[in-house]
Design a protein around this motif. Structure first.
Motif, short mmCIF file in Angstrom:
data_model
loop_
_atom_site.label_atom_id
_atom_site.label_comp_id
_atom_site.label_asym_id
_atom_site.label_seq_id
_atom_site.Cartn_x
_atom_site.Cartn_y
_atom_site.Cartn_z
N GLU A 144 -1.42 7.03 -83.09
CA GLU A 144 -0.76 7.72 -84.21
C GLU A 144 0.36 6.88 -84.83
OE1 GLU A 144 -1.36 12.30 -82.51
OE2 GLU A 144 0.58 11.28 -82.33
N ARG A 172 -15.39 6.74 -89.78
CA ARG A 172 -14.70 7.94 -90.28
C ARG A 172 -15.50 8.61 -91.40
NH1 ARG A 172 -10.95 9.11 -94.39
NH2 ARG A 172 -9.47 10.78 -93.84
N LYS A 180 -17.34 16.64 -89.32
CA LYS A 180 -16.50 16.38 -88.14
C LYS A 180 -17.15 16.87 -86.85
CE LYS A 180 -12.24 16.64 -90.89
NZ LYS A 180 -10.89 17.23 -91.00
N SER A 229 -7.43 10.56 -83.33
CA SER A 229 -6.15 10.08 -83.87
C SER A 229 -6.37 8.93 -84.84
CB SER A 229 -5.23 9.63 -82.73
OG SER A 229 -4.85 10.72 -81.93
N SER A 232 -7.60 10.24 -88.18
CA SER A 232 -6.61 11.01 -88.94
C SER A 232 -5.41 10.15 -89.34
CB SER A 232 -6.14 12.22 -88.13
OG SER A 232 -5.51 11.81 -86.92
N HIS A 233 -5.48 8.86 -89.03
CA HIS A 233 -4.37 7.96 -89.34
C HIS A 233 -4.20 7.80 -90.85
CE1 HIS A 233 -1.89 4.33 -89.32
NE2 HIS A 233 -1.63 4.59 -88.06
N THR A 237 -5.98 7.17 -95.91
CA THR A 237 -5.56 7.85 -97.14
C THR A 237 -4.64 7.01 -97.98
OG1 THR A 237 -3.82 8.96 -95.87
CG2 THR A 237 -5.87 10.18 -96.19
#
Length: 240
Positions: A144, A172, A180, A229, A232-233, A237
């Motif tokens: 993270e 991803r 997911k 993790s 979702s880093h 984005t």
């Protein structure tokens, strides 16, 4: 309408191939790089010109293909060219932590994916700190806190040197496309077959015949939390 292919025979034909390589679709570019790689010094020179023209733009896997041909060549001019214009490789090796990613780029350039996978985990442990380096695996809380720049560098190296087939961002995208669903994801990328996990290392595929997203392994043998993790880093984005 498909791009016309040129059968080389003269220097003028090489020039035409270069123009087509610059302007062609990805599929045609891939074919032309293979063609030029078989044309000796003239073909290598055309690939050098191609990379120079694209030097100011972010490297794609097409650039990676051209770079790999030159990197694997024994031609002195090719080696001199790479040393002069791409001394660290085709991908800029940016790091917020002063980590040296050049050894990783060298392995990926020759498509030694198994060694590159091991080194990727090592570099990620370096990002996490000395304790992670000693234990040789990661906690999800360490992932993270990875710097965005470093994670993007590692991912870009895998993308560019695998024809866009491998990398965390590729994994991803597949995961998101499967809503997911982890079980479907494991099967899709070849990490699980039915109820059986793929055994490391011999059951994994260490070349481009592997399923899309098959590599890198990203510590998957220690459960889902690390890769969750990773996915979702904010590196993905905030990608430039």
């Amino acid at each position: 309408m498909t791009d016309p292919m040129i059968v080389p025979g003269t220097a003028n034909d090489i020039d035409l191939l270069l123009k087509q390589l610059i302007a062609g679709s990805i599929g045609v570019q891939q074919q032309l790089i293979l063609q030029l790689s078989d044309l000796g010094d003239e073909g290598l020179h055309a690939l050098m010109e191609f990379l120079l023209k694209r030097r100011e733009t972010k490297a794609t896997w097409i650039d990676g293909n051209a770079y790999q041909v030159l990197f694997k060549s024994n031609a002195p001019k090719a080696k001199e060219f790479l040393l002069s214009y791409f001394p660290e490789g085709i991908v800029p090796l940016k790091s917020e932590c002063g980590i040296d990613y050049n050894p990783l780029q060298q392995l990926l350039a020759v498509q030694d994916f198994q060694a590159a996978d091991r080194l990727t985990l090592q570099k990620m442990c370096e990002l996490a700190g000395s304790t992670a380096v000693q234990r040789k695996w990661l906690y999800f809380t360490e992932v993270e806190n990875f710097p965005i720049t470093d994670l993007q560098t590692i991912n870009h190296l895998w993308l560019v040197h695998s024809q866009g087939k491998f990398g965390f961002s590729v994994q991803r995208e597949i995961w998101l496309g499967l809503s997911k669903n982890w079980e479907n994801f494991w099967s899709k990328i070849g990490w699980k077959n039915g109820n059986n996990w793929t055994r490391y290392p011999n059951e994994f595929t260490w070349d481009l015949s592997a399923p899309k997203g098959h590599l890198p392994l990203s510590n998957q043998l220690r459960g889902v939390r690390v890769i969750a993790s990773l996915f979702s880093h904010p590196a993905w984005t905030n990608a430039k």
